[in-house]
Enzyme design. Structure first.
Site, PDB file in Angstrom:
ATOM      1  N   GLY A  68      49.267  33.038   3.540  1.00  0.00           N
ATOM      2  CA  GLY A  68      50.137  33.947   4.271  1.00  0.00           C
ATOM      3  C   GLY A  68      49.565  34.532   5.545  1.00  0.00           C
ATOM      4  O   GLY A  68      50.152  35.442   6.117  1.00  0.00           O
ATOM      5  N   CYS A  69      48.439  34.030   5.997  1.00  0.00           N
ATOM      6  CA  CYS A  69      47.859  34.510   7.249  1.00  0.00           C
ATOM      7  C   CYS A  69      48.232  33.530   8.353  1.00  0.00           C
ATOM      8  O   CYS A  69      48.281  32.323   8.126  1.00  0.00           O
ATOM      9  CB  CYS A  69      46.337  34.593   7.158  1.00  0.00           C
TER      10      CYS A  69
END
Length: 135
Positions: free
Chosen positions: A46-47
């Site tokens: 999710g980065c």
């Protein structure tokens, strides 16, 4: 490594550009993470940039994290997150309100949402690791 309180004090007096530089310098000061540890298993999901976090356990049971990112600002962010938990016992990490410790840095307003979207996932990974070692 600088203490979180000292860093916060310095950060408050800086303008936006200098805050970016401070984060970049913080990332540069991270202990090098060997490339073989940068795997799918250590990748933070999710980065926007790639971020890897690898836990090690010290003789006293404290957790020591190695971390890296392929983006300078993101590397500084993970370094800042680690300042809240580095070399602490799993129980201490679980008792730490990481979000509250980071709140004075106001990262959501200082940086683009693209840069900060992965912070909750970084924190979640650290908490999951502490939970695993605490049990």
């Amino acid at each position: 490594m600088t203490s979180l309180a000292d860093l916060r004090e310095e950060y408050e007096f800086l303008d936006a550009d200098d805050r970016y530089r401070l984060l970049i310098d913080l990332g540069r000061a991270l202990e090098p993470m060997p490339d073989p540890l940068k795997t799918d298993a250590t990748l933070v999901r999710g980065c926007s940039a790639s971020v890897w976090v690898y836990p090690t356990r010290k003789d006293d049971g404290a957790l020591h994290f190695l971390a890296d990112s392929n983006a300078a600002i993101t590397k500084g962010i993970i370094a800042l997150v680690l300042l809240t938990v580095q070399d602490r016992s799993p129980a201490e990490i679980l008792a730490t309100d990481i979000e509250a410790a980071l709140a004075p840095f106001d990262l959501r307003n200082q940086l683009s949402s693209n840069r900060t979207q992965g912070i909750p996932n970084m924190i979640a990974l650290i908490r999951e690791t502490a939970t695993r070692y605490a049990g």
